[in-house]
Design a protein around this motif. Structure first.
Motif, PDB file in Angstrom:
ATOM      1  N   ILE A 167       0.846  -1.206   0.000  1.00 37.99           N
ATOM      2  CA  ILE A 167       0.000   0.000   0.000  1.00 37.99           C
ATOM      3  C   ILE A 167       0.880   1.255   0.000  1.00 37.99           C
ATOM      4  O   ILE A 167       1.847   1.357   0.756  1.00 37.99           O
ATOM      5  CB  ILE A 167      -0.939  -0.012   1.231  1.00 37.99           C
ATOM      6  N   THR A 168       0.505   2.196  -0.869  1.00 37.17           N
ATOM      7  CA  THR A 168       1.217   3.476  -0.954  1.00 37.17           C
ATOM      8  C   THR A 168       0.178   4.601  -0.997  1.00 37.17           C
ATOM      9  O   THR A 168      -1.021   4.356  -1.168  1.00 37.17           O
ATOM     10  CB  THR A 168       2.064   3.566  -2.238  1.00 37.17           C
ATOM     11  N   ALA A 169       0.692   5.834  -0.915  1.00 36.72           N
ATOM     12  CA  ALA A 169      -0.218   6.987  -1.039  1.00 36.72           C
ATOM     13  C   ALA A 169      -0.879   6.990  -2.414  1.00 36.72           C
ATOM     14  O   ALA A 169      -2.011   7.438  -2.561  1.00 36.72           O
ATOM     15  CB  ALA A 169       0.557   8.276  -0.798  1.00 36.72           C
ATOM     16  N   ASP A 170      -0.171   6.488  -3.421  1.00 36.42           N
ATOM     17  CA  ASP A 170      -0.715   6.537  -4.789  1.00 36.42           C
ATOM     18  C   ASP A 170      -1.777   5.479  -5.057  1.00 36.42           C
ATOM     19  O   ASP A 170      -2.591   5.648  -5.959  1.00 36.42           O
ATOM     20  CB  ASP A 170       0.420   6.371  -5.815  1.00 36.42           C
ATOM     21  N   ASN A 171      -1.730   4.363  -4.333  1.00 35.96           N
ATOM     22  CA  ASN A 171      -2.685   3.281  -4.674  1.00 35.96           C
ATOM     23  C   ASN A 171      -3.739   3.011  -3.595  1.00 35.96           C
ATOM     24  O   ASN A 171      -4.567   2.108  -3.754  1.00 35.96           O
ATOM     25  CB  ASN A 171      -1.928   1.983  -5.024  1.00 35.96           C
ATOM     26  N   CYS A 172      -3.714   3.776  -2.507  1.00 36.90           N
ATOM     27  CA  CYS A 172      -4.566   3.397  -1.358  1.00 36.90           C
ATOM     28  C   CYS A 172      -6.035   3.781  -1.502  1.00 36.90           C
ATOM     29  O   CYS A 172      -6.888   3.268  -0.758  1.00 36.90           O
ATOM     30  CB  CYS A 172      -3.997   3.954  -0.056  1.00 36.90           C
ATOM     31  N   ALA A 173      -6.376   4.689  -2.401  1.00 35.60           N
ATOM     32  CA  ALA A 173      -7.746   5.227  -2.436  1.00 35.60           C
ATOM     33  C   ALA A 173      -8.826   4.138  -2.530  1.00 35.60           C
ATOM     34  O   ALA A 173      -9.812   4.178  -1.778  1.00 35.60           O
ATOM     35  CB  ALA A 173      -7.887   6.238  -3.568  1.00 35.60           C
ATOM     36  N   PRO A 174      -8.671   3.122  -3.402  1.00 35.70           N
ATOM     37  CA  PRO A 174      -9.740   2.110  -3.478  1.00 35.70           C
ATOM     38  C   PRO A 174      -9.928   1.328  -2.179  1.00 35.70           C
ATOM     39  O   PRO A 174     -11.040   0.856  -1.897  1.00 35.70           O
ATOM     40  CB  PRO A 174      -9.255   1.169  -4.598  1.00 35.70           C
ATOM     41  N   LEU A 175      -8.885   1.207  -1.391  1.00 38.43           N
ATOM     42  CA  LEU A 175      -8.997   0.488  -0.108  1.00 38.43           C
ATOM     43  C   LEU A 175      -9.749   1.355   0.909  1.00 38.43           C
ATOM     44  O   LEU A 175     -10.562   0.864   1.689  1.00 38.43           O
ATOM     45  CB  LEU A 175      -7.612   0.131   0.433  1.00 38.43           C
ATOM     46  N   VAL A 176      -9.451   2.644   0.872  1.00 37.34           N
ATOM     47  CA  VAL A 176     -10.118   3.576   1.789  1.00 37.34           C
ATOM     48  C   VAL A 176     -11.599   3.644   1.451  1.00 37.34           C
ATOM     49  O   VAL A 176     -12.463   3.524   2.341  1.00 37.34           O
ATOM     50  CB  VAL A 176      -9.471   4.979   1.688  1.00 37.34           C
ATOM     51  N   THR A 177     -11.914   3.794   0.182  1.00 35.79           N
ATOM     52  CA  THR A 177     -13.338   3.938  -0.181  1.00 35.79           C
ATOM     53  C   THR A 177     -14.081   2.609  -0.022  1.00 35.79           C
ATOM     54  O   THR A 177     -15.292   2.596   0.165  1.00 35.79           O
ATOM     55  CB  THR A 177     -13.505   4.483  -1.616  1.00 35.79           C
ATOM     56  N   ALA A 178     -13.356   1.502  -0.067  1.00 31.73           N
ATOM     57  CA  ALA A 178     -14.016   0.202   0.144  1.00 31.73           C
ATOM     58  C   ALA A 178     -14.313  -0.063   1.619  1.00 31.73           C
ATOM     59  O   ALA A 178     -15.040  -0.996   1.943  1.00 31.73           O
ATOM     60  CB  ALA A 178     -13.152  -0.926  -0.416  1.00 31.73           C
ATOM     61  N   GLY A 179     -13.715   0.736   2.519  1.00 30.89           N
ATOM     62  CA  GLY A 179     -14.085   0.600   3.932  1.00 30.89           C
ATOM     63  C   GLY A 179     -12.994   0.107   4.861  1.00 30.89           C
ATOM     64  O   GLY A 179     -13.295  -0.272   6.007  1.00 30.89           O
ATOM     65  N   ALA A 180     -11.737   0.107   4.409  1.00 27.03           N
ATOM     66  CA  ALA A 180     -10.662  -0.291   5.334  1.00 27.03           C
ATOM     67  C   ALA A 180     -10.655   0.656   6.538  1.00 27.03           C
ATOM     68  O   ALA A 180     -10.720   1.871   6.373  1.00 27.03           O
ATOM     69  CB  ALA A 180      -9.311  -0.240   4.630  1.00 27.03           C
TER      70      ALA A 180
END
Ligand SMILES: Cc1ncc(COP(=O)(O)OP(=O)(O)O)c(N)n1
Ligand SMILES: Cc1ncsc1CCOP(=O)(O)O
Ligand SMILES: [Mg+2]
Length: 224
Positions: A175-188
């Motif tokens: 996980i990086t700042a560039d790829n994390c958005a889908p994990l955040v929006t999915a509810g991590a």
């Protein structure tokens, strides 16, 4: 993760969970940890030392644990529930081939944090949740050089879990700042990272700031 369980953390929707590099020299690492924790929002630090003696782990705990706890950041030890209890850690993280959850809980008691690796498995996560785990960890979401990852998880797993379950979920792996958005929006609930912070080209403080900003941007984007 204030000095309580993840489920008792303040209401931020997704927070950083720092995992240490697998090998470190505690005295040299202490200022890096301090810099990272003083640069932004971090819920939790996991001391993850591989191929180290118990005494090496004790020494690292004794030096690094107060740095986290003085800042109300939970300090969790990977793999070693007895050492976690002995050294005053806030909890332990156990994998599927480590001390079983139930034994870890017996060793540490009900007030400690016990988190469980669940790879890409809904079944393992439901078992861990039913047994009383404080969080379940899914991954790896992206390729990682930090650990040989035998399982690959998809953001949909986080969405499914967070819509159905109360137990917090942690996402880990590449996980990086560039790829994390889908994990955040999915509810991590938490993003666990090693290289994105300790391997950041501008140092750990920049790594924490970049991840905090990326989480905030993803949450703001998904709120609209
Ligand atoms: C938050 C978090 N998630 C997963 C792991 C991996 O645990 P495990 O599968 O036991 O592998 P090791 O880390 O022990 O090599 C973790 N440590 N932390
Ligand atoms: C401990 C662990 N478990 C699954 S992937 C991983 C390593 C995560 O490290 P990085 O954030 O550098 O990919
Ligand atoms: Mg383990």
């Amino acid at each position: 993760m204030a000095k309580g369980k993840p489920s008792q953390a303040e209401p931020a929707a997704c927070r950083l969970y720092l995992v240490t590099p697998p090998a470190l020299e505690p005295a040299a690492f202490a200022p890096l940890l301090t810099e990272a924790l003083d640069s932004g929002d971090v819920a939790c630090v996991q001391l993850r030392l591989k191929d180290c003696s118990d005494d090496d782990i004790r020494r690292a705990c004794d030096l690094l644990r107060p740095i986290a706890q003085e800042r109300e950041v939970a300090f969790i030890l990977n793999d070693h529930p007895r050492l976690a209890r002995e050294t005053g850690c806030d909890g332990v993280h156990v994998g599927q081939t480590d001390t079983p959850y139930r034994d870890a809980r017996k060793i540490l008691g009900n007030d400690a944090i016990v988190g469980v690796t669940c790879h890409d498995s809904r079944h393992l996560a439901m078992l861990a949740g039913e047994e009383g785990a404080d969080y379940v960890a899914f991954g790896a979401f992206f390729p990682t050089a930090t650990k040989t990852a035998e399982y690959q998880a998809e953001p949909e797993l986080l969405r499914w879990w967070s819509e159905l379950m109360e137990v917090p979920c942690v996402a880990i792996g590449g996980i990086t700042a560039d790829n994390c958005a889908p994990l955040v929006t999915a509810g991590a609930d938490f993003l666990a990272v090693v290289n994105a912070v300790w391997g950041h080209a501008q140092g750990p403080a920049a790594g924490v700031r970049a991840l905090n900003a990326a989480i905030e941007a993803a949450l703001a984007g998904s709120a609209g």
